[in-house]
Design an enzyme around this catalytic site. Structure first.
Site, PDB file in Angstrom:
ATOM      1  N   ARG A   1      19.370 -19.576 -86.662  1.00 27.41           N
ATOM      2  CA  ARG A   1      20.411 -20.781 -86.204  1.00 27.41           C
ATOM      3  C   ARG A   1      21.343 -21.315 -86.891  1.00 27.41           C
ATOM      4  O   ARG A   1      22.260 -21.894 -86.953  1.00 27.41           O
ATOM      5  CB  ARG A   1      19.241 -21.832 -85.135  1.00 27.41           C
ATOM      6  CG  ARG A   1      18.336 -22.917 -85.922  1.00 27.41           C
ATOM      7  CD  ARG A   1      17.095 -23.183 -85.868  1.00 27.41           C
ATOM      8  NE  ARG A   1      16.403 -22.172 -85.660  1.00 27.41           N
ATOM      9  CZ  ARG A   1      15.401 -22.455 -85.183  1.00 27.41           C
ATOM     10  NH1 ARG A   1      14.958 -23.612 -84.564  1.00 27.41           N
ATOM     11  NH2 ARG A   1      13.962 -21.219 -84.206  1.00 27.41           N
TER      12      ARG A   1
ATOM     13  N   LYS B   1       8.327 -14.616 -95.138  1.00 31.31           N
ATOM     14  CA  LYS B   1       6.922 -14.220 -94.131  1.00 31.31           C
ATOM     15  C   LYS B   1       5.759 -13.963 -94.149  1.00 31.31           C
ATOM     16  O   LYS B   1       5.995 -13.147 -95.619  1.00 31.31           O
ATOM     17  CB  LYS B   1       8.135 -12.810 -92.985  1.00 31.31           C
ATOM     18  CG  LYS B   1       8.825 -13.871 -92.125  1.00 31.31           C
ATOM     19  CD  LYS B   1       9.548 -12.670 -91.637  1.00 31.31           C
ATOM     20  CE  LYS B   1      10.774 -13.426 -90.962  1.00 31.31           C
ATOM     21  NZ  LYS B   1      10.147 -13.726 -90.109  1.00 31.31           N
TER      22      LYS B   1
END
Ligand code: BES
Ligand code: MN
Ligand code: ZN
Length: 495
Positions: free
Chosen positions: A353, A279
């Site tokens: 996920r 990130k």
């Protein structure tokens, strides 16, 4: 903070502060009229001065010279007859904020007695307790100088009448239990990633099982997860020195032991760097709250155990730290999930996920009546809904409708996005059964589409709380959402 229902008349109780509602045009609410009479019209003289607007959330602290209460806090509640749930919450919030600035040690609130257009008195009582507790919460676990404690130690809610007393007593209890769960969730969310690791979450869950005999906790380590074939979950922790944990908390409250449970599954990424798909640096510190789904599962179980809810509930947490490193999963890597489906990991930052899918397969063993997962899953949910509304997606419309309705009811809002088959092809992979990202568009929907591949065996809803679990800015911190919504959902299920 201690919460109770006042057993005497407001005018008979000595208190440090009496909280009274006033309407616009200087009109006193019914409880305020009774106090005004006792005080020989002192309150109407104040409102008659024109200094009290009555606007929702305006407050005025008075120091009357006669007995009864040391202080009286007047709180604006808007036009008489027009008070609704949202304005009520605002008025209560303003009142408790003003009160916490004073040195009152105890207070009596009469606001729950005010007629609401769209809720009953039990709701008003529960919300009042929740709102007081949320405002009185202070984080200082990692400060060397503790914040000074608030003077306020106990809040009593006035009873509207003898008839409402029983319902209001239960409502106070409910509010206090929800508040306990919310505070636990916030504390975990606020703790830094170097303290709140997967092991820390596991220890917290184990302690919860020691505290409540209705909860039993089991923790699976990486070796045990490997045996179960959880290649997807383990791919996330591969780059981390912190061992991943699958935390299973079973709450047995149903009178029939074999009653099918509701299962809650929480995303517990204790820090999300993005992994190799690193990130950007800006505000990356906030990615410590990527375990707020997990924290809300712990908070919700705390609340229902405290309430003694007569229902079976299982809380499962997929806890891992997402780090880059020489052992970390790389873009293009393919892993096999517990379901047998292979996954091409095109972006290691779509890790939520990956841990959830194996947890969602794992929970099939509980033969759940319903599964709800709670996850800070996508930045797209923040972009879409801001910090007010959780995104809701489901494979069962009746379940979605129920959660939507309860979101409105509790003011812990959720809004539905479509989970239509037309979106599924965005997850096609040339090299595996499924890719872990669906491109830059419709991010909240494609994330839920990914999860839906693993939830075909049961009724399932997904709450993306990336926006609602946390507030950014100067007051940044965890909110404890969606614990109120989850507790209300569980409370309204039949055993
Ligand atoms: N934890 C983040 C989602 C998130 C973003 C939560 C901002 C709270 C605030 C999640 O793991 C993530 O990185 N999602 C990516 C997915 C993308 C790579 C498909 C995102 O939303 O950008
Ligand atoms: Mn991520
Ligand atoms: Zn994440």
């Amino acid at each position: 903070m201690k919460y109770s229902l006042l057993s005497t008349a407001v005018t008979a109780k000595a208190t440090d502060c009496l909280v009274l509602g006033v309407w616009t045009k200087g009109r006193l609410s019914a409880p305020a009229v009774a106090v005004d009479t006792t005080l020989d019209g002192a309150l109407s003289r104040v409102t008659g001065s024109g200094d009290v607007s009555g606007k929702v959330g305006d407050t005025l602290l008075l120091h009357p010279h006669s007995g009864l209460a040391k202080r009286i806090l007047l709180v604006g509640c808007g036009d008489e007859g027009a008070l609704d749930a949202r304005s009520y919450r605002k008025a209560v919030g303003a009142a408790i904020k003003a009160l916490l600035k004073s040195s009152a040690k105890d207070a009596v609130f009469t606001l729950a007695e005010l007629p609401l257009k769209d809720r009953d008195i039990a709701w008003a009582t529960t919300l009042l307790v929740q709102e007081c507790d949320a405002n009185a919460y202070q984080y200082d676990q990692t400060k060397s100088k503790k914040k000074p404690e608030y003077a306020l130690k106990s809040v009593a809610v006035s009873a509207a009448s003898a008839e409402t007393r029983k319902a209001q007593t239960e409502a106070v209890k409910l509010g206090a239990s929800i508040a306990l769960g919310v505070a636990a969730t916030r504390e975990l969310g606020n703790l830094p990633g170097n303290i709140c690791t997967p092991t820390y979450l596991a220890d917290t869950a184990v302690k919860l099982g020691e505290k409540y005999k209705t909860i039993s906790t089991k923790v699976l380590n990486e070796a045990q997860m490997k045996k179960l074939g959880m290649g997807s979950l383990l791919s996330v922790s591969a780059g981390s020195a912190q061992e991943a944990k699958l935390i299973v908390m079973e709450y047995k409250g149903a009178t029939k032991a074999d009653s099918k449970p509701v299962v809650l599954v929480g995303k517990g990424i204790t820090f999300d760097t993005g992994g190799i798909s690193l990130k950007p640096g800006l505000a990356m510190d906030e990615m410590k709250y990527d375990m707020c789904g997990a924290a809300s599962v712990i908070g919700t179980l705390t609340a229902i155990a405290d309430l003694g809810l007569k229902l079976n509930v299982v809380g499962v947490i997929a806890a891992a730290e997402n780090m880059p490193g020489s052992k970390a999963t790389k873009p293009g890597d393919i892993v096999t999930s517990m379901s047998g489906q292979t996954i091409e990991i095109l972006n290691t930052d779509a890790e939520g996920r990956l841990v959830l899918c194996d947890a969602l397969t794992y929970v099939e063993r509980f033969k759940p009546r319903t599964v709800i997962d709670i996850a800070t899953l996508t930045g797209a949910a923040v972009a879409t809904f801001g910090d007010q509304t959780s995104a809701l997606l489901s494979n069962n419309q009746a379940l979605a409708d129920e959660l939507l309705q309860l979101g409105q009811h509790t003011l812990d809002f959720a809004w539905q996005l479509p989970l239509w088959d037309e979106y599924q092809s965005l997850l096609d992979s040339n090299f595996a059964d499924i890719a872990n990202i669906g491109g830059p568009r419709g991010g909240t929907i494609t994330a839920a589409c990914f999860l839906s591949r693993f939830t075909k065996q049961y009724r399932w809803a997904h709450l993306d709380i990336a926006g609602t679990a946390w507030v950014s800015g100067a007051q940044k911190g965890a909110t404890g959402r969606p614990v109120p919504l989850l507790v209300e959902y569980l409370r309204t299920q039949k055993a």
